[in-house]
Design a protein around this motif. Structure first.
Motif, PDB file in Angstrom:
ATOM      1  N   GLN A 130       0.826  -1.212   0.000  1.00  0.00           N
ATOM      2  CA  GLN A 130       0.000   0.000   0.000  1.00  0.00           C
ATOM      3  C   GLN A 130       0.856   1.257   0.000  1.00  0.00           C
ATOM      4  O   GLN A 130       0.468   2.290  -0.556  1.00  0.00           O
ATOM      5  CB  GLN A 130      -0.929   0.001   1.215  1.00  0.00           C
ATOM      6  N   SER A 131       2.041   1.184   0.588  1.00  0.00           N
ATOM      7  CA  SER A 131       2.937   2.338   0.625  1.00  0.00           C
ATOM      8  C   SER A 131       3.495   2.672  -0.759  1.00  0.00           C
ATOM      9  O   SER A 131       4.003   3.774  -0.965  1.00  0.00           O
ATOM     10  CB  SER A 131       4.102   2.068   1.590  1.00  0.00           C
TER      11      SER A 131
ATOM     12  N   LEU B 258       1.636   2.626  -3.518  1.00  0.00           N
ATOM     13  CA  LEU B 258       0.523   3.027  -4.370  1.00  0.00           C
ATOM     14  C   LEU B 258       0.167   4.487  -4.120  1.00  0.00           C
ATOM     15  O   LEU B 258       0.113   4.935  -2.971  1.00  0.00           O
ATOM     16  CB  LEU B 258      -0.700   2.149  -4.087  1.00  0.00           C
ATOM     17  N   SER B 259      -0.077   5.217  -5.198  1.00  0.00           N
ATOM     18  CA  SER B 259      -0.553   6.592  -5.041  1.00  0.00           C
ATOM     19  C   SER B 259      -1.965   6.569  -4.449  1.00  0.00           C
ATOM     20  O   SER B 259      -2.637   5.527  -4.436  1.00  0.00           O
ATOM     21  CB  SER B 259      -0.556   7.301  -6.394  1.00  0.00           C
ATOM     22  N   LYS B 260      -2.430   7.717  -3.968  1.00  0.00           N
ATOM     23  CA  LYS B 260      -3.728   7.774  -3.281  1.00  0.00           C
ATOM     24  C   LYS B 260      -4.862   7.285  -4.178  1.00  0.00           C
ATOM     25  O   LYS B 260      -5.799   6.639  -3.711  1.00  0.00           O
ATOM     26  CB  LYS B 260      -3.996   9.192  -2.812  1.00  0.00           C
TER      27      LYS B 260
ATOM     28  N   CYS C 195      -4.771   5.007  -6.279  1.00  0.00           N
ATOM     29  CA  CYS C 195      -4.635   3.577  -6.593  1.00  0.00           C
ATOM     30  C   CYS C 195      -4.667   2.700  -5.345  1.00  0.00           C
ATOM     31  O   CYS C 195      -4.327   1.508  -5.423  1.00  0.00           O
ATOM     32  CB  CYS C 195      -3.340   3.336  -7.358  1.00  0.00           C
ATOM     33  N   ARG C 196      -5.064   3.254  -4.207  1.00  0.00           N
ATOM     34  CA  ARG C 196      -4.984   2.516  -2.945  1.00  0.00           C
ATOM     35  C   ARG C 196      -5.911   1.306  -2.885  1.00  0.00           C
ATOM     36  O   ARG C 196      -5.785   0.478  -2.003  1.00  0.00           O
ATOM     37  CB  ARG C 196      -5.266   3.457  -1.767  1.00  0.00           C
TER      38      ARG C 196
ATOM     39  N   SER D 215       5.483   7.820   0.623  1.00  0.00           N
ATOM     40  CA  SER D 215       5.325   6.747   1.605  1.00  0.00           C
ATOM     41  C   SER D 215       6.196   5.537   1.274  1.00  0.00           C
ATOM     42  O   SER D 215       6.568   4.767   2.158  1.00  0.00           O
ATOM     43  CB  SER D 215       3.855   6.324   1.697  1.00  0.00           C
TER      44      SER D 215
END
Length: 280
Positions: free
Chosen positions: A136-137, A139-141, A143-144, A216
């Protein structure tokens, strides 16, 4: 004596090279026997590699069933998640590519966005931990909602005057239907001309070129901002490199505690303690 003679006669009258039903379904080409053999040796990676290289028939059996069973034996929950909703049990790039991703650190060479003083070679790894929280870190917001597993970085010492190099890899679940894929297409990001996936040979996107590397990711890896690069291929394999910041003893202890795992961690390792070693 009569038993030996009878056995010899049976061998002569039914030679295995005549394509009989008996020879086609017996011995090493019998899929059920192969499964039992590899289960008994705990899916030894080196033996499976040798088996798949013997001939085309064994390679076909390995590609159809053996590589998948190897992956499932080492990381059953991760494989179940990756195969969820996949028709006929087939995943993009093939199970042999996923097995390579699990057990092989692909090394690193200089790229447009990541410069090295010297290349760092690839190598088999003794063990890896893949985590969807780590994924998850990466992935852009926007694409979460995607499911991505990413390994802890494999540490490659580069010398006294340089930070250690971290090399990591990962895999998407259902990449062709993912938000990340849709975002790459919507932004009209071009595939790299000179770079191919280290695990399946497919063409790749540079996530740095696509400007899809979130801050992130660097925090998760323990790297400084900007010291990170990774690629994603059309089959959903991810791999990349970063500069690892040196840790104090207290930070190292906290990092070790964090990496001790959670419910989403999936350990992939060898049962042979001398089989696959970390790069020194």
């Amino acid at each position: 004596m009569w038993y030996n003679m009878s056995a010899n006669q049976r061998i002569r009258t039914n030679p295995p090279n005549q394509g009989s039903e008996y020879s086609a379904e017996s011995g090493i080409l019998n899929e059920r026997i192969l499964l039992l053999v590899f289960e008994s040796i705990k899916w030894d990676l080196q033996v499976l590699c040798l088996t798949a290289s013997v001939n085309r028939k064994l390679r076909a059996i390995a590609n159809r069933i053996l590589w998948r069973n190897l992956c499932a034996s080492r990381a059953p929950r991760m494989v179940a998640a990756l195969a969820n909703g996949v028709p006929d049990g087939r995943i993009s790039g093939g199970w042999h590519a996923l097995a390579k991703l699990m057990f092989f650190c692909c090394g690193c060479e200089s790229t447009r966005h990541f410069k090295l003083s010297r290349p760092s070679p690839g190598h088999f790894v003794k063990a890896s931990r893949f985590s969807k929280t780590s994924g998850q870190s990466f992935l852009s917001k926007k694409c979460r909602g995607d499911l991505l597993y990413v390994s802890d970085p494999c540490e490659h010492p580069m010398g006294d005057k340089e930070d250690d190099l971290g090399i990591y890899r990962g895999v998407f679940q259902g990449f062709m239907r993912s938000r990340t894929m849709a975002c790459l297409i919507r932004r009209q990001v071009e595939l790299e001309e000179q770079v191919r996936c280290s695990y399946c040979g497919a063409r790749v996107w540079s996530m740095s070129t696509a400007r899809l590397v979130p801050k992130s990711a660097a925090r998760r890896l323990g790297s400084h901002d900007g010291g990170i690069e990774y690629f994603v291929c059309v089959n959903g394999h991810l791999y990349g490199s970063c500069w690892l910041l040196p840790l104090s003893s207290d930070e190292d202890e906290r990092e070790g505690t964090r990496r001790d795992g959670g419910d989403d961690d999936h350990d992939v390792g060898s049962d042979d303690p001398d089989g696959y070693r970390r790069c020194d």
